[in-house]
Design an enzyme around this catalytic site. Structure first.
Site, PDB file in Angstrom:
ATOM      1  N   ASP A   8       0.871  -1.173   0.000  1.00  0.00           N
ATOM      2  CA  ASP A   8       0.000   0.000   0.000  1.00  0.00           C
ATOM      3  C   ASP A   8       0.914   1.230   0.000  1.00  0.00           C
ATOM      4  OD1 ASP A   8       0.879   0.337   2.609  1.00  0.00           O
ATOM      5  OD2 ASP A   8      -1.122   0.398   3.509  1.00  0.00           O
ATOM      6  N   CYS A  65       3.336  -2.992   3.907  1.00  0.00           N
ATOM      7  CA  CYS A  65       2.500  -1.825   4.217  1.00  0.00           C
ATOM      8  C   CYS A  65       3.257  -1.034   5.284  1.00  0.00           C
ATOM      9  CB  CYS A  65       1.085  -2.220   4.633  1.00  0.00           C
ATOM     10  SG  CYS A  65       0.945  -3.184   6.152  1.00  0.00           S
ATOM     11  N   HIS A 133       8.039 -30.424  11.113  1.00  0.00           N
ATOM     12  CA  HIS A 133       7.459 -29.135  10.707  1.00  0.00           C
ATOM     13  C   HIS A 133       6.432 -29.329   9.592  1.00  0.00           C
ATOM     14  CE1 HIS A 133      10.298 -27.331  13.350  1.00  0.00           C
ATOM     15  NE2 HIS A 133      11.291 -27.903  12.705  1.00  0.00           N
TER      16      HIS A 133
HETATM   17  C1  RB5 Z   1      -1.693   3.010   6.309  1.00  0.00           C
HETATM   18  O1  RB5 Z   1      -1.691   4.258   6.906  1.00  0.00           O
HETATM   19  C2  RB5 Z   1      -1.383   1.932   7.336  1.00  0.00           C
HETATM   20  O2  RB5 Z   1      -2.461   1.777   8.188  1.00  0.00           O
HETATM   21  C3  RB5 Z   1      -1.046   0.636   6.637  1.00  0.00           C
HETATM   22  O3  RB5 Z   1       0.043   0.833   5.795  1.00  0.00           O
HETATM   23  C4  RB5 Z   1      -0.676  -0.525   7.526  1.00  0.00           C
HETATM   24  O4  RB5 Z   1       0.287  -0.163   8.453  1.00  0.00           O
HETATM   25  C5  RB5 Z   1      -1.792  -1.275   8.109  1.00  0.00           C
HETATM   26  O5  RB5 Z   1      -1.636  -2.319   8.744  1.00  0.00           O
END
Ligand code: RB5
Length: 147
Positions: A8, A65, A133
């Site tokens: 993201d 993210c 495992h």
């Molecule tokens: C985005 O602001 C943030 O919430 C996302 O990148 C992530 O950290 C969510 O888990």
């Protein structure tokens, strides 16, 4: 080896760094976005990379993210995915050896570039140990297939 990437906006910069590293090392890349710092929802991207791995279109996936948490939760909703959130090299080695993780998650706002690339290297080069495992990850798959 083909690697599916996704992020993201919070993981965009690190995803680009990882992508450049992987290309330089000769890996084949599938970039599922996002492609800028514009705010997006991590699920929409993480699930694309996870589905590419689950379908066999890609061998492994790396999702990023801000914290790595949102993308790891999302990727783990895809059947057959074992996504591991790693912010240290030891965990990256162990999750390949013990969990046969097929997707790696990292937080672009948590770790720096050098550590991230060491984690990526360790994770991609790590081998699954099998044995006890294998039995353990099979239990996860049996449960997943019942749901
Ligand atoms: C985005 O602001 C943030 O919430 C996302 O990148 C992530 O950290 C969510 O888990």
């Amino acid at each position: 080896m083909k690697i599916a990437l996704a992020c993201d906006h919070g993981g965009f910069e690190l995803k680009e760094i990882v992508k450049e590293y992987l290309i330089e090392k000769g890996y084949e890349i599938q970039d599922h976005g996002t492609y800028s710092l514009e705010s997006v929802d991590y699920f929409d991207y993480a699930v694309k990379a996870a589905e590419a791995v689950a379908s066999g279109e890609a061998d492994k996936g790396i999702v990023v993210c801000g914290t790595g948490i949102g993308v790891s939760i999302s990727a783990n909703k895809v059947k057959g995915i074992r996504c591991a959130l790693c912010h240290d090299v030891y965990s990256a080695e162990m999750t390949r050896a013990h969990n046969d993780s097929n997707v790696l998650a990292m937080g672009g706002r948590v770790i720096g570039k050098d550590l991230a690339l060491r984690i990526v290297k360790a994770w991609l080069e790590g081998e699954f140990e099998g044995g006890r495992h294998k039995r353990r990850i099979e239990k996860i798959a049996i449960y997943e297939n019942k749901c």
